[in-house]
Design a protein around this motif. Structure first.
Motif, PDB file in Angstrom:
ATOM      1  N   SER A 149      -6.698  10.446  -0.826  1.00 21.20           N
ATOM      2  CA  SER A 149      -5.920  10.233  -2.048  1.00 21.20           C
ATOM      3  C   SER A 149      -5.289   8.851  -2.128  1.00 21.20           C
ATOM      4  CB  SER A 149      -4.820  11.293  -2.153  1.00 21.20           C
ATOM      5  OG  SER A 149      -3.831  11.092  -1.143  1.00 21.20           O
ATOM      6  N   GLY A 150      -5.130   8.183  -0.978  1.00 15.67           N
ATOM      7  CA  GLY A 150      -4.459   6.891  -0.954  1.00 15.67           C
ATOM      8  C   GLY A 150      -2.950   6.978  -0.961  1.00 15.67           C
ATOM      9  N   SER A 151      -2.395   8.182  -0.929  1.00 13.99           N
ATOM     10  CA  SER A 151      -0.944   8.356  -0.935  1.00 13.99           C
ATOM     11  C   SER A 151      -0.337   7.827   0.368  1.00 13.99           C
ATOM     12  CB  SER A 151      -0.606   9.838  -1.108  1.00 13.99           C
ATOM     13  OG  SER A 151       0.787  10.052  -1.053  1.00 13.99           O
ATOM     14  N   VAL A 152       0.777   7.111   0.251  1.00  9.92           N
ATOM     15  CA  VAL A 152       1.430   6.479   1.406  1.00  9.92           C
ATOM     16  C   VAL A 152       2.877   6.951   1.477  1.00  9.92           C
ATOM     17  CG1 VAL A 152       2.172   4.295   2.444  1.00  9.92           C
ATOM     18  CG2 VAL A 152      -0.065   4.450   1.322  1.00  9.92           C
ATOM     19  N   TRP A 153       3.326   7.287   2.673  1.00  4.80           N
ATOM     20  CA  TRP A 153       4.733   7.600   2.901  1.00  4.80           C
ATOM     21  C   TRP A 153       5.080   7.201   4.327  1.00  4.80           C
ATOM     22  CZ3 TRP A 153       0.749  10.995   2.944  1.00  4.80           C
ATOM     23  CH2 TRP A 153       0.632  11.909   3.995  1.00  4.80           C
ATOM     24  N   SER A 154       6.362   7.280   4.667  1.00  8.71           N
ATOM     25  CA  SER A 154       6.804   6.921   6.016  1.00  8.71           C
ATOM     26  C   SER A 154       7.371   8.145   6.711  1.00  8.71           C
ATOM     27  CB  SER A 154       7.839   5.791   5.973  1.00  8.71           C
ATOM     28  OG  SER A 154       8.776   5.965   4.939  1.00  8.71           O
ATOM     29  N   ALA A 155       7.389   8.114   8.037  1.00  5.32           N
ATOM     30  CA  ALA A 155       7.848   9.270   8.803  1.00  5.32           C
ATOM     31  C   ALA A 155       9.337   9.514   8.620  1.00  5.32           C
ATOM     32  CB  ALA A 155       7.521   9.085  10.285  1.00  5.32           C
ATOM     33  N   SER A 156      10.093   8.481   8.295  1.00  7.35           N
ATOM     34  CA  SER A 156      11.491   8.605   7.886  1.00  7.35           C
ATOM     35  C   SER A 156      11.582   8.165   6.423  1.00  7.35           C
ATOM     36  CB  SER A 156      12.392   7.745   8.778  1.00  7.35           C
ATOM     37  OG  SER A 156      11.945   6.404   8.785  1.00  7.35           O
TER      38      SER A 156
ATOM     39  N   LEU B 200      -1.402  -1.240   3.761  1.00 10.11           N
ATOM     40  CA  LEU B 200      -1.533   0.175   3.416  1.00 10.11           C
ATOM     41  C   LEU B 200      -2.316   0.377   2.117  1.00 10.11           C
ATOM     42  CD1 LEU B 200      -0.305   2.440   5.216  1.00 10.11           C
ATOM     43  CD2 LEU B 200       0.777   0.221   5.586  1.00 10.11           C
ATOM     44  N   ASP B 201      -3.002  -0.660   1.652  1.00 13.17           N
ATOM     45  CA  ASP B 201      -3.804  -0.563   0.432  1.00 13.17           C
ATOM     46  C   ASP B 201      -5.184   0.030   0.674  1.00 13.17           C
ATOM     47  OD1 ASP B 201      -1.757  -1.589  -1.032  1.00 13.17           O
ATOM     48  OD2 ASP B 201      -2.600  -3.600  -1.249  1.00 13.17           O
ATOM     49  N   GLY B 202      -5.509   0.317   1.929  1.00 14.51           N
ATOM     50  CA  GLY B 202      -6.820   0.858   2.252  1.00 14.51           C
ATOM     51  C   GLY B 202      -7.683  -0.088   3.038  1.00 14.51           C
ATOM     52  N   ARG B 203      -7.157  -1.279   3.335  1.00 15.53           N
ATOM     53  CA  ARG B 203      -7.909  -2.250   4.125  1.00 15.53           C
ATOM     54  C   ARG B 203      -7.635  -2.058   5.612  1.00 15.53           C
ATOM     55  NH1 ARG B 203      -5.721  -7.599   1.675  1.00 15.53           N
ATOM     56  NH2 ARG B 203      -5.511  -6.234  -0.151  1.00 15.53           N
ATOM     57  N   SER B 204      -8.564  -2.518   6.442  1.00 18.24           N
ATOM     58  CA  SER B 204      -8.382  -2.444   7.887  1.00 18.24           C
ATOM     59  C   SER B 204      -7.412  -3.524   8.343  1.00 18.24           C
ATOM     60  CB  SER B 204      -9.721  -2.617   8.610  1.00 18.24           C
ATOM     61  OG  SER B 204     -10.639  -1.611   8.244  1.00 18.24           O
ATOM     62  N   LEU B 205      -6.744  -3.285   9.460  1.00 18.58           N
ATOM     63  CA  LEU B 205      -5.913  -4.324  10.056  1.00 18.58           C
ATOM     64  C   LEU B 205      -6.805  -5.440  10.587  1.00 18.58           C
ATOM     65  CD1 LEU B 205      -3.220  -2.212  11.952  1.00 18.58           C
ATOM     66  CD2 LEU B 205      -3.154  -3.123   9.625  1.00 18.58           C
ATOM     67  N   SER B 206      -6.313  -6.669  10.546  1.00 16.05           N
ATOM     68  CA  SER B 206      -7.176  -7.833  10.797  1.00 16.05           C
ATOM     69  C   SER B 206      -7.472  -8.065  12.271  1.00 16.05           C
ATOM     70  CB  SER B 206      -6.524  -9.093  10.209  1.00 16.05           C
ATOM     71  OG  SER B 206      -5.387  -9.486  10.973  1.00 16.05           O
ATOM     72  N   GLY B 207      -6.658  -7.521  13.171  1.00 11.73           N
ATOM     73  CA  GLY B 207      -6.874  -7.775  14.593  1.00 11.73           C
ATOM     74  C   GLY B 207      -6.423  -9.151  15.024  1.00 11.73           C
ATOM     75  N   THR B 208      -5.529  -9.789  14.267  1.00 13.68           N
ATOM     76  CA  THR B 208      -5.042 -11.126  14.600  1.00 13.68           C
ATOM     77  C   THR B 208      -4.102 -11.075  15.800  1.00 13.68           C
ATOM     78  OG1 THR B 208      -5.197 -11.826  12.296  1.00 13.68           O
ATOM     79  CG2 THR B 208      -3.775 -13.122  13.718  1.00 13.68           C
ATOM     80  N   THR B 209      -4.320 -11.975  16.757  1.00 13.10           N
ATOM     81  CA  THR B 209      -3.408 -12.139  17.889  1.00 13.10           C
ATOM     82  C   THR B 209      -3.314 -13.622  18.219  1.00 13.10           C
ATOM     83  OG1 THR B 209      -5.233 -11.790  19.452  1.00 13.10           O
ATOM     84  CG2 THR B 209      -3.874  -9.874  18.920  1.00 13.10           C
ATOM     85  N   GLY B 210      -2.445 -13.946  19.178  1.00 17.38           N
ATOM     86  CA  GLY B 210      -2.280 -15.335  19.590  1.00 17.38           C
ATOM     87  C   GLY B 210      -0.945 -15.880  19.121  1.00 17.38           C
ATOM     88  N   VAL B 211      -0.939 -17.169  18.769  1.00 13.73           N
ATOM     89  CA  VAL B 211       0.270 -17.817  18.274  1.00 13.73           C
ATOM     90  C   VAL B 211       0.284 -17.681  16.755  1.00 13.73           C
ATOM     91  CG1 VAL B 211       1.585 -19.958  18.158  1.00 13.73           C
ATOM     92  CG2 VAL B 211       0.211 -19.449  20.185  1.00 13.73           C
ATOM     93  N   VAL B 212       1.158 -16.838  16.238  1.00 15.93           N
ATOM     94  CA  VAL B 212       1.278 -16.626  14.798  1.00 15.93           C
ATOM     95  C   VAL B 212       2.664 -17.089  14.350  1.00 15.93           C
ATOM     96  CG1 VAL B 212      -0.376 -14.732  14.703  1.00 15.93           C
ATOM     97  CG2 VAL B 212       2.016 -14.242  15.165  1.00 15.93           C
ATOM     98  N   LEU B 213       2.789 -17.476  13.079  1.00 15.15           N
ATOM     99  CA  LEU B 213       4.049 -18.024  12.584  1.00 15.15           C
ATOM    100  C   LEU B 213       5.153 -16.983  12.552  1.00 15.15           C
ATOM    101  CD1 LEU B 213       2.819 -20.293   9.652  1.00 15.15           C
ATOM    102  CD2 LEU B 213       3.536 -20.988  11.938  1.00 15.15           C
TER     103      LEU B 213
END
Length: 232
Positions: free
Chosen positions: A11-18, A168-181
């Motif tokens: 359904s694409g419905s999003v909520w949080s555990a709290s 949470l729009d339905g896309r996968s997480l990018s897997g970015t690591t290292g030195v990020v801003l």
């Protein structure tokens, strides 16, 4: 703070555990604060969740254990995503120079223990080393591999915040690591529940003074028995 998001894949419905950060009104909601733990219970569209939060008596680790039960009459696929902003500095330093301080944090993913490792590069020779670990453990069968993200901008998206992240729009997480801003720690696991099905998973976040200790914590809390001891 730290947050746990749930997303119904169909359904694409999003909520949080709290209640925070999504602030979606649940069908029922109960919060209990005890001396040893906090518990958040809610029901959303036939999915009942119970989030227990406690600090381990064995290590410098906080454990967030999420139990998910499918009370609907159809199979459900749910994505569970964690989110925590990483500072690794005294609160006063973060308040005075938040963007500058985060430039010294590096992230790394550990596939063998499904964990993100965060390290603050020392700015002076006498500065103590600071390591953080964020690891997921699951009791039950998974539905796909663990995903991860450590870049806050990629997770939230332009002009958006924790209440409505683009991750949470339905896309996968990018897997970015290292030195990020702007570093975060985010792990995602997809689960599948038959009608009446139940699953329990935990996200542990801890601190260590060395890489070796952080690796040991990641390996330890990837085992569901370690998180069970936290609440026992």
């Amino acid at each position: 703070s730290q947050f746990l998001y749930l997303r119904d894949v169909r359904s694409g419905s999003v909520w949080s555990a709290s209640y925070h950060p999504v602030e979606k009104e649940p069908e029922s909601y109960l919060v209990t604060f005890l001396a040893e733990k906090a518990t958040f219970r809610r029901r959303d569209d036939g999915i009942v969740t119970q989030l227990d939060i406690a600090v381990s008596t064995e290590d410098d680790v906080e454990v967030r254990r999420l139990a998910v039960t499918n009370h609907s009459d159809r199979p459900r696929e749910i994505e569970i995503t964690s989110y925590a902003e990483i500072v690794l500095a005294p609160p006063a330093d973060d308040l005075s120079h938040p963007a500058f301080g985060k430039l010294f944090v590096e992230t790394e993913y550990l596939p063998e223990s499904a964990a993100l490792l965060c390290h603050r590069r020392p700015r002076a020779a006498d500065e103590a080393a600071a390591w953080a670990v964020h690891v997921v453990s699951l009791e039950g069968r998974t539905q796909g591999p663990v995903e991860w993200e450590s870049d806050r901008a990629r997770f939230l998206g332009r002009g958006r915040g924790p209440q409505d992240p683009q991750a949470l729009d339905g896309r996968s997480l990018s897997g970015t690591t290292g030195v990020v801003l702007d570093p975060i720690a985010s792990l995602r696991q997809r689960i599948r529940l038959a009608p009446g099905g139940f699953i329990r998973m935990s996200f542990a976040t801890g601190m260590a003074g060395s890489r070796e200790t952080a690796l040991a914590l990641a390996q330890k809390y990837h085992d569901p028995s370690a998180t069970a001891r936290t609440f026992a």
